[in-house]
Design an enzyme around this catalytic site. Structure first.
Site, short mmCIF file in Angstrom:
data_model
loop_
_atom_site.label_atom_id
_atom_site.label_comp_id
_atom_site.label_asym_id
_atom_site.label_seq_id
_atom_site.Cartn_x
_atom_site.Cartn_y
_atom_site.Cartn_z
CE LYS A 124 -2.08 -1.22 3.88
NZ LYS A 124 -1.37 -2.49 4.17
NE ARG A 126 -4.87 -1.76 10.04
CZ ARG A 126 -3.82 -1.28 9.41
NH1 ARG A 126 -3.88 -0.12 8.82
NH2 ARG A 126 -2.73 -1.98 9.37
NE ARG A 179 7.79 -2.40 6.65
CZ ARG A 179 6.47 -2.39 6.52
NH1 ARG A 179 5.90 -1.84 5.51
NH2 ARG A 179 5.74 -2.94 7.48
NE ARG A 203 5.70 -0.43 10.25
CZ ARG A 203 4.59 -0.51 9.52
NH1 ARG A 203 4.53 0.13 8.36
NH2 ARG A 203 3.57 -1.21 9.92
NE ARG A 240 1.86 -5.14 11.00
CZ ARG A 240 3.01 -4.97 10.33
NH1 ARG A 240 4.13 -5.39 10.84
NH2 ARG A 240 3.00 -4.34 9.17
#
Ligand code: AP5
Ligand code: MG
Ligand code: ZN
Length: 231
Positions: free
Chosen positions: A19, A94, A133, A168, A179
């Protein structure tokens, strides 16, 4: 045909679907505002605000931050965008309560969404991406480790002074698993909400980053020059 910069869309998909990556490209192609609820929370976290402190525990566990704070934060941000300007939401809504609150807030402004783009990626690939990431501390642009060296970039290519790159806190294995489970249980039902309204368009996120971008532009009926049909 209307100007592409007036388009209002949601980039929808599981953690790691791309995203944020697609939002950066769409911002360049369409010139519309990028509103990421996760980026807003991380901004509050790094500034040590009360809202950031409240969100910290939920985020590090990979749980949703309560609607009472999340909805107000995002609707306020949208409220600061000129009526004629477009925006893309990333990470919001969400759950169905957030989707309903968004619809109501837009209707109060005489607006509605033009499209919800659902980026589809399987769990195995999501886990692989999230463990590779890194993001920029300043602009939050996502990066992946270099395929050859296995190292992340040291500085952000987009920030004038080269923002620091970091991993992160919620990209740890435990938080990622949570998640994904929260996504499938609480967020995926929102797809039905938008399917019923005829807004949903699916795109495979398991193509190259550029190929996904071009698929999204096709879905939005946008040429490379930035004209869009809202018919
Ligand atoms: P948020 O920041 O929204 O995180 P997320 O939804 O978990 O999504 P990510 O940012 O992890 O993934 P992405 O889809 O943006 O992928 P990216 O482009 O980086 O939310 C974080 C937390 O905040 C939540 O857990 C929650 O606690 C809270 N929160 C946020 N919004 C909330 C809300 N509305 N309500 C309640 N709580 C909320 O890409 C991932 C990696 O893959 C990158 O390395 C990228 O380079 C790579 N990549 C991207 N595309 C491709 C491709 N096509 N091929 C190969 N690699 C690719
Ligand atoms: Mg993101
Ligand atoms: Zn940056």
């Amino acid at each position: 045909m209307t100007a592409a910069n007036g388009i209002r869309l949601v980039l929808f998909g599981p953690p790691g679907a791309g995203k944020g990556t697609q939002a950066q490209l769409l911002k360049e192609s369409l010139g519309i505002e990028h509103v990421s609820s996760g980026d807003l929370f991380r901004h509050h976290l790094s500034n040590g605000t009360e809202l950031g402190e409240l969100a910290r525990g939920y985020m590090s566990r990979g749980e949703l931050v309560p609607d009472e704070v999340t909805i107000g934060m995002v609707i306020d941000r949208i409220g600061g965008i000129a009526d004629s300007a477009g925006f893309m939401l990333d990470g919001f809504p969400r759950n169905t309560a957030q989707a309903q609150a968004l619809e109501t807030a837009l209707l109060e402004r005489g607006q509605r969404l033009d499209r919800v783009v659902h980026i589809q990626v399987e769990n195995g690939e999501l886990i692989r991406r999230l463990s590779n990431r890194y993001i920029c501390r300043v602009c939050q642009r996502p990066y992946a480790r270099d395929a050859d060296t296995g190292a992340p970039p040291k500085k952000c290519a987009d920030c004038p002074d080269g923002g620091d790159i970091y991993q992160r806190e919620d990209d740890t294995e435990g938080a990622v698993v949570n998640r994904l489970s929260v996504y499938h249980q609480e967020t995926a039902p929102v797809l039905e909400f938008y399917r019923q309204r005829g807004l949903l368009a699916d795109v495979s996120g398991e193509q190259t980053i550029d190929a996904v971008h071009h698929s999204v532009l096709r879905i939005l009926n946008v040429s490379e020059l930035g004209a869009v049909s809202k018919s």
